[in-house]
Design an enzyme around this catalytic site. Structure first.
Site, PDB file in Angstrom:
ATOM      1  N   GLY A   1       0.974  -1.206   0.094  1.00 15.69           N
ATOM      2  CA  GLY A   1       0.019   0.041   0.062  1.00 15.69           C
ATOM      3  C   GLY A   1       1.055   1.166  -0.032  1.00 15.69           C
ATOM      4  O   GLY A   1       0.985   1.842  -0.990  1.00 15.69           O
ATOM      5  N   THR A   2       1.436   1.505   1.100  1.00 15.88           N
ATOM      6  CA  THR A   2       2.971   2.312   1.075  1.00 15.88           C
ATOM      7  C   THR A   2       2.784   3.472   1.135  1.00 15.88           C
ATOM      8  O   THR A   2       1.992   4.350   0.343  1.00 15.88           O
ATOM      9  CB  THR A   2       3.706   1.804  -0.287  1.00 15.88           C
ATOM     10  OG1 THR A   2       3.927   0.284  -0.210  1.00 15.88           O
ATOM     11  CG2 THR A   2       5.094   2.308  -0.285  1.00 15.88           C
ATOM     12  N   THR A   3       3.927   4.283   1.609  1.00 18.73           N
ATOM     13  CA  THR A   3       4.503   5.524   1.349  1.00 18.73           C
ATOM     14  C   THR A   3       5.850   5.504   0.975  1.00 18.73           C
ATOM     15  O   THR A   3       6.663   4.798   1.690  1.00 18.73           O
ATOM     16  CB  THR A   3       4.395   6.387   2.727  1.00 18.73           C
ATOM     17  OG1 THR A   3       2.972   6.487   3.203  1.00 18.73           O
ATOM     18  CG2 THR A   3       4.592   7.835   2.331  1.00 18.73           C
TER      19      THR A   3
END
Lengths: 256, 222
Positions: free
Chosen positions: B24-26
């Protein structure tokens, strides 16, 4: 004269008992009897010059070029069988454009030379194919590493990097003359004239077919873009060349 | 009217198949005067289940070139493997270390040509002797843009304003590192698909330094 192949020279896939591949050597011989080709790596660029022998008085000047642009910063000249040479030029254009497409940067000189060497060599190893009867001199620049390279590809598939190289009929004499030049200080502008002089002096106008001189350059001041010289520039170089040759002949006469 | 939503909007921003694992992430990368700083969170989710809370989303392509991965974990891992392979061959043929520009170009080419089958947003960043520190953002679809401050992943949407406000030209190494850590912390605080620890990687001419910040020591947030 050359030794007879006596049966070992029928196919490029056959070695002779003394370890030679005659077909490849014969291919080099066909290059050795064609128009002289010179490459010079000068202090500020590269000069390619080619003696284009005219088979026919009806040929349009500037047609059937021996010097071709491969990509923006690469140009090449060939001698030997014209149709074979064109094939190598085509391949070098394909290699350049596909490298740019894949990697996003122009092909480095060393890589292009290596790829062409592989390509030419391939034709010396298969029974159904014959070697190329053409040598090609390649001048190429790469911006990333600020590298300027002059390479010559021979029918055997060998490729070397040169300061100055020659192929064709007048190569022995041309090499001697090139070695006399101081390439580390020679500019491209002067190099064009020297190349014209060397080619002109090695010809025998009585015996040889008429010629058209083709010259091209990659110059620092022009961002190393491959640029064929205009007919005016070539005419000027030829005029200078003739004057130099006459002066030398006069000097020789005086000494006698 | 829910059927009017584009597949990339709504509850499934990366258009992942049921059960497919997402980073999903940043992710973030910023060049500075001596090199680049890369940063990423560590949460890998399958729907609401956190499959891995301490993953490494910063993949190494060559000694001095890295890539931050977001979107489908499978897709980005496959991409990383391909680009690593091609770069290795390039280094052998060229006889010199790979440049970030070439790495980014290869990555973009594969992403663009397979855009219909991939869900991958990557940031390619690193140091090379020719171009020094560079950062290239390659979002979904396969565009490739060199940037002074690249952010990506689902969490990045929450920190566009923050990065715009905090970014300054000509930051030094520590200042850039603090900027990256702060920005990712803020994204992790608001994005459900981002969390865990912050991993950073500083790449300069002389060194490659990787470190992480535990989840309870973040500059901001839970």
């Amino acid at each position: 004269m050359a030794s007879s192949g006596s049966g070992y020279d029928l196919s490029p896939t056959t070695f002779s008992p003394d370890g030679r591949i005659f077909q490849v050597e014969y291919a080099s011989k066909s290059v050795a009897s064609s128009g002289t080709l010179i490459g010079l790596k000068c202090s500020d660029g590269i000069v390619l010059a080619c003696e284009k022998l005219l088979a026919n008085k009806m040929l349009v000047p500037g047609s059937n070029r021996r010097i071709n642009t491969v990509s923006k910063n690469a140009g090449c000249a060939f001698t030997g069988f014209v149709s074979d040479g064109r094939q190598i030029v085509n391949r070098s254009r394909e290699e350049s454009s596909s490298y740019l497409d894949t990697y996003g940067i122009p092909i480095p000189p060393a890589v292009l030379a290596d790829r062409l060497a592989h390509y030419v060599h391939y034709f010396t190893m298969h029974g159904a194919l014959r070697p190329f009867g053409a040598s090609m001199v390649l001048g190429c620049y790469e911006e990333d590493m600020d590298e300027l390279g002059l390479y010559m590809v021979e029918p055997s598939g060998q490729v070397f990097k040169y300061y100055g190289c020659a192929a064709g009929k007048g190569r022995q004499g041309a090499k001697t003359e090139i070695e006399k030049l101081d390439l580390s200080t020679l500019t491209v502008a002067q190099g064009i004239k020297e190349a014209a002089r060397i080619i002109t002096m090695l010809r025998d106008d009585g015996k040889d077919k008429p010629m058209e001189l083709e010259i091209s350059t990659l110059t620092a001041s022009n961002n190393y873009v491959h640029k064929p010289c205009t007919s005016a520039e070539i005419a000027e170089a030829e005029k200078w060349a003739k004057e130099q040759i006459e002066e030398e002949e006069d000097m020789e006469e005086e000494e006698d | 009217m829910a059927s009017m939503l584009h597949p990339s909007q709504g509850s499934n921003p990366y258009n992942l198949k049921p059960g497919e694992v997402s980073s999903g992430t940043t992710i973030m990368a910023v060049p500075f005067s001596g090199g680049v700083v890369l940063g990423a969170d560590s949460r890998v989710s399958t729907g609401t289940y956190v499959a891995n809370r301490a993953s490494d989303k910063i993949a190494q392509l060559t000694e001095k070139i890295f890539c931050c991965r977001s979107g489908s974990a499978a897709d980005t891992q496959a991409l990383t493997d391909y680009v690593k392979f091609y770069l290795q061959q390039w280094e052998v043929e060229s006889g010199r270390p790979a440049t970030v520009k070439v790495a980014a170009h290869l990555m973009r080419k594969i992403c663009y040509q397979n855009k219909d089958n991939l869900s991958a947003g990557v940031i390619v960043a690193g140091w090379d002797p020719v171009g020094k520190g560079q950062v290239y953002n390659i979002p979904l679809g396969g565009t490739c843009i060199e940037m002074k401050c690249a952010i990506g992943g689902s969490g990045s949407t929450y920190i566009y304003g923050l990065t715009d406000a905090l970014y300054k030209e000509n930051m030094g190494k520590q200042e850039t590192l603090d900027f990256v850590k702060k920005s990712i912390s803020h994204a992790m605080a608001r994005d459900g698909s981002s969390g865990g620890i912050i991993r950073t990687c500083v790449v300069t001419e002389g060194e490659v330094a990787r470190e992480y910040i535990p989840g309870n020591k973040l500059p901001y947030g839970p």
